[in-house]
Scaffold this motif. Structure first.
Motif, PDB file in Angstrom:
ATOM      1  N   THR A   1       0.615  -1.287  -0.028  1.00 43.40           N
ATOM      2  CA  THR A   1      -0.027   0.082   0.038  1.00 43.40           C
ATOM      3  C   THR A   1       0.875   1.118   0.068  1.00 43.40           C
ATOM      4  O   THR A   1       1.215   1.716   1.114  1.00 43.40           O
ATOM      5  CB  THR A   1      -0.844   0.187   1.222  1.00 43.40           C
ATOM      6  N   PRO A   2       0.986   1.854  -1.096  1.00 39.75           N
ATOM      7  CA  PRO A   2       2.265   3.019  -1.171  1.00 39.75           C
ATOM      8  C   PRO A   2       1.600   4.116  -0.448  1.00 39.75           C
ATOM      9  O   PRO A   2       2.472   4.886  -0.069  1.00 39.75           O
ATOM     10  CB  PRO A   2       1.989   3.415  -2.535  1.00 39.75           C
ATOM     11  N   VAL A   3       0.423   4.554  -0.346  1.00 33.97           N
ATOM     12  CA  VAL A   3      -0.210   5.440   0.543  1.00 33.97           C
ATOM     13  C   VAL A   3      -0.044   5.698   2.026  1.00 33.97           C
ATOM     14  O   VAL A   3       0.238   6.525   2.434  1.00 33.97           O
ATOM     15  CB  VAL A   3      -1.561   5.968   0.312  1.00 33.97           C
ATOM     16  N   PHE A   4       0.223   4.419   2.382  1.00 38.36           N
ATOM     17  CA  PHE A   4       0.520   4.253   3.650  1.00 38.36           C
ATOM     18  C   PHE A   4       2.122   3.922   4.063  1.00 38.36           C
ATOM     19  O   PHE A   4       2.592   4.173   5.228  1.00 38.36           O
ATOM     20  CB  PHE A   4      -0.178   3.113   4.221  1.00 38.36           C
ATOM     21  N   ALA A   5       2.866   3.462   3.221  1.00 37.47           N
ATOM     22  CA  ALA A   5       4.172   2.797   3.291  1.00 37.47           C
ATOM     23  C   ALA A   5       5.207   3.946   3.280  1.00 37.47           C
ATOM     24  O   ALA A   5       5.244   4.938   2.781  1.00 37.47           O
ATOM     25  CB  ALA A   5       4.452   1.702   2.289  1.00 37.47           C
ATOM     26  N   PRO A   6       6.475   3.540   4.093  1.00 32.43           N
ATOM     27  CA  PRO A   6       7.420   4.580   4.254  1.00 32.43           C
ATOM     28  C   PRO A   6       8.070   4.715   2.835  1.00 32.43           C
ATOM     29  O   PRO A   6       8.068   3.746   2.139  1.00 32.43           O
ATOM     30  CB  PRO A   6       8.201   4.160   5.613  1.00 32.43           C
TER      31      PRO A   6
ATOM     32  N   ASN B   1       7.342   6.124  -2.338  1.00 31.49           N
ATOM     33  CA  ASN B   1       5.891   6.283  -1.890  1.00 31.49           C
ATOM     34  C   ASN B   1       5.447   7.749  -1.668  1.00 31.49           C
ATOM     35  O   ASN B   1       4.432   8.284  -2.194  1.00 31.49           O
ATOM     36  CB  ASN B   1       5.663   5.477  -0.888  1.00 31.49           C
TER      37      ASN B   1
ATOM     38  N   GLY C   1      -0.705   8.976  -6.595  1.00 30.74           N
ATOM     39  CA  GLY C   1      -0.706   8.645  -5.306  1.00 30.74           C
ATOM     40  C   GLY C   1      -1.954   9.188  -4.395  1.00 30.74           C
ATOM     41  O   GLY C   1      -2.096   8.943  -3.125  1.00 30.74           O
TER      42      GLY C   1
END
Lengths: 312, 240
Positions: free
Chosen positions: B169-174, B178, B221
């Motif tokens: 999950t790019p929107v959440f990941a460090p 992202n 994103g």
């Protein structure tokens, strides 16, 4: 309305409705002049978060943010309110974008004040990157609006307080009104405990948490400009008062803030507890502060807290 | 790249930057001779009340001196300093003070450029790199909103679940990529080429409006932020 705590009554009809207990919509409706509020991109538009489904979390049609326009004491205002009961009032993509848009309009209009009714734990971690960016954009938009001459007031008294990036946005506002329940900070007590251990900060020690981050401490240390009893009427009175006293953000404003914060570190930087800060501030019986009724506390704060006009 | 290598490549004509307690403050000569103000955090130091006030003061001093030279913000930090003392003293005001100084600098014609060359997180990130007009990254930079153990505490999800979600999950990941997808990072620089040239190129693409939400839409994103903000702006402008 069934969950409201009816307190006293007043001619406005807002009575003593508890700010803490009210929902975001109730706060907005009762804070502004009766019948004056118009919402923008409201829940009927069903602009939900595009990200919460990934975590199998429920969405809300307004994404926990109410924005619109109305009047306060007859003057036009733009207003934004966070719903602390949805995801802890946290900033997600849609939630934050509504406030960004409102502030950009204020910047372009150059004179219509903005009221932000904070109720937030900070970034919505399930959409962390979008939330973090939303905070950054809101801070930029607050400063742009203030630089253009707009007053941006923050009101803090909800169940989620004003933490994380919400605390930083609050620190960008022209002035803040806070109630005892209105805790303001960056790192929440649980996060400090997780990172540094219970010896550093015991998040279960409620009196410690309240006197370190609560509204009374923020008012006494100069982190808020006005203290409100926990009623919609009291916040309305504070907002009307603060709208009369604030000016635009300039280099001088930040110079004054630099001096104000420098003095705070010099005077209180070695204090181990809020009670030590209050005693140094000139409060005779620091131990009695948490129990003081609002009226008595407001009188005390008026005597000992420094005015911070044009230093924020 | 190490900080020394970065400074050498950014400012081949010289710089005068003090490095104490993980804080950077000073000035540097740009291509063409203008003298930029430089602040920053190094060595993954946390940013607390004392550091934020020092950096904020340095920005205001530069503004007081006038001119239109850029303000450069170099970041390899921890999160905000997490302590009872910092919260007691009102860390939110100190971090906001630094951010306001940087944003005001930009509004007064001093372009601000954030250069993320290491780690950063949470409030320290917002108060420094994210308060600039343009944020660029160097390969290997590691921005994150919050460490996973703290996230687990707040979200009531296990670290294992969060680690799994972070992969998908790019929107959440460090991570730099992202964050770039949300529009927060304009571009990643090439360390094999002179950073001074890449800085000059970024400064040449002057866009004083905050376009990060539009960039996030372009990159996929943040699909909704730009449109929602614009719709509210239009409605509020008409109502106001």
């Amino acid at each position: 309305m069934s969950d409201l705590t009816p307190g006293g009554t007043s001619e406005s009809g807002r009575g003593g409705v508890s700010w803490y207990e009210a929902s975001a919509r109730q706060r907005v409706r009762l804070l502004l002049d009766a019948g004056s509020f118009t919402e923008f991109v409201g829940p009927e538009q069903r602009e939900t978060s595009p990200h919460l489904q990934v975590f199998d979390l429920p969405e809300q049609f307004d994404d926990g943010m109410v924005v619109g326009a109305g009047t306060l004491g007859g003057g036009a205002v733009l207003v934004a309110a966070q719903e602390g009961r949805f995801m802890g009032g946290a900033f997600g993509e849609v939630h934050g974008a509504k406030l960004t848009g409102l502030l950009r309009a204020a910047r372009d209009l150059t004179s219509t004040p903005v009221l932000i009714l904070f109720d937030t734990g900070g970034v919505r971690l399930q959409e962390a990157n979008a939330g973090e960016l939303a905070i950054a954009e809101i801070m930029r938009a607050v400063v742009e609006a203030r630089h253009a001459g707009v007053t941006v007031l923050g009101l803090v008294g909800g169940r989620s307080g004003c933490f994380g990036g919400g605390g930083l946005i609050a620190g960008c506002c022209s002035a803040l009104a806070v109630s005892e329940q209105g805790r303001i900070g960056v790192s929440g007590p649980e996060v400090i405990e997780t990172n540094r251990g219970v010896e550093e900060f015991d998040s279960k020690d409620r009196p410690l948490v309240w006197r370190t981050t609560g509204g009374k401490h923020r008012r006494l240390i100069g982190g808020a400009d006005a203290f409100a009893d926990d009623t919609v009427d009291a916040f309305r009175a504070c907002a009307l008062d603060l709208l009369r006293t604030t000016g635009p953000l300039t280099l001088d404003t930040l110079r004054n803030e630099q001096a104000r914060l420098r003095e705070r570190l010099d005077r209180f930087g070695a204090c181990a507890d809020a009670r030590d800060v209050w005693a140094k501030r000139g409060v005779d019986d620091a131990g009695a502060v948490p129990g003081l009724p609002a009226d008595d506390f407001i009188a005390l704060a008026g005597r000992v807290a420094e005015p911070s006009h044009d230093a924020r | 790249m190490t900080l020394d290598e970065i400074l050498q490549s950014l400012f081949p004509d010289g710089h005068d930057i003090a490095r104490t307690d993980g804080l950077l403050s000073g000035s540097a000569t740009m291509k063409g001779g203008a003298v930029a103000a430089v602040i920053g955090v190094e060595g993954r130091a946390p940013l607390g009340v004392d550091g934020a006030l020092k950096l904020g003061g340095h920005v205001l001093d530069a503004l007081e001196r006038g001119g239109d030279a850029p303000v450069i913000v170099l970041v390899d930090s921890d999160s905000q300093r997490m302590s009872k003392r910092d919260e007691l003293l009102g860390l939110n005001e100190f971090l906001a003070h630094l951010a306001k100084g940087l944003i005001l600098a930009d509004l007064r014609g001093r372009p601000t450029v954030g250069i993320l060359y290491g780690h950063t997180a949470a409030g320290a990130f917002i108060a420094t790199a994210l308060a600039t007009r343009v944020l660029v990254g160097l390969p290997g930079a590691e921005p994150e909103v919050m460490d996973l153990p703290s996230m687990a505490r707040v979200t009531k999800l296990s670290v294992e679940v969060l680690t799994e979600k972070a992969r998908s999950t790019p929107v959440f990941a460090p991570g730099l990529d992202n964050l770039a997808r949300t529009g927060g990072v304009l571009e990643t620089w090439d360390p094999s080429k002179p950073l001074a040239d890449q800085l000059a190129a970024v400064l040449g693409r002057a866009d004083t409006r905050d376009r990060r939400d539009a960039l996030g839409k372009e990159r996929g994103g943040r699909p909704k932020a730009a449109d929602i903000a614009e719709r509210v702006r239009e409605l509020a402008t008409r109502a106001g």
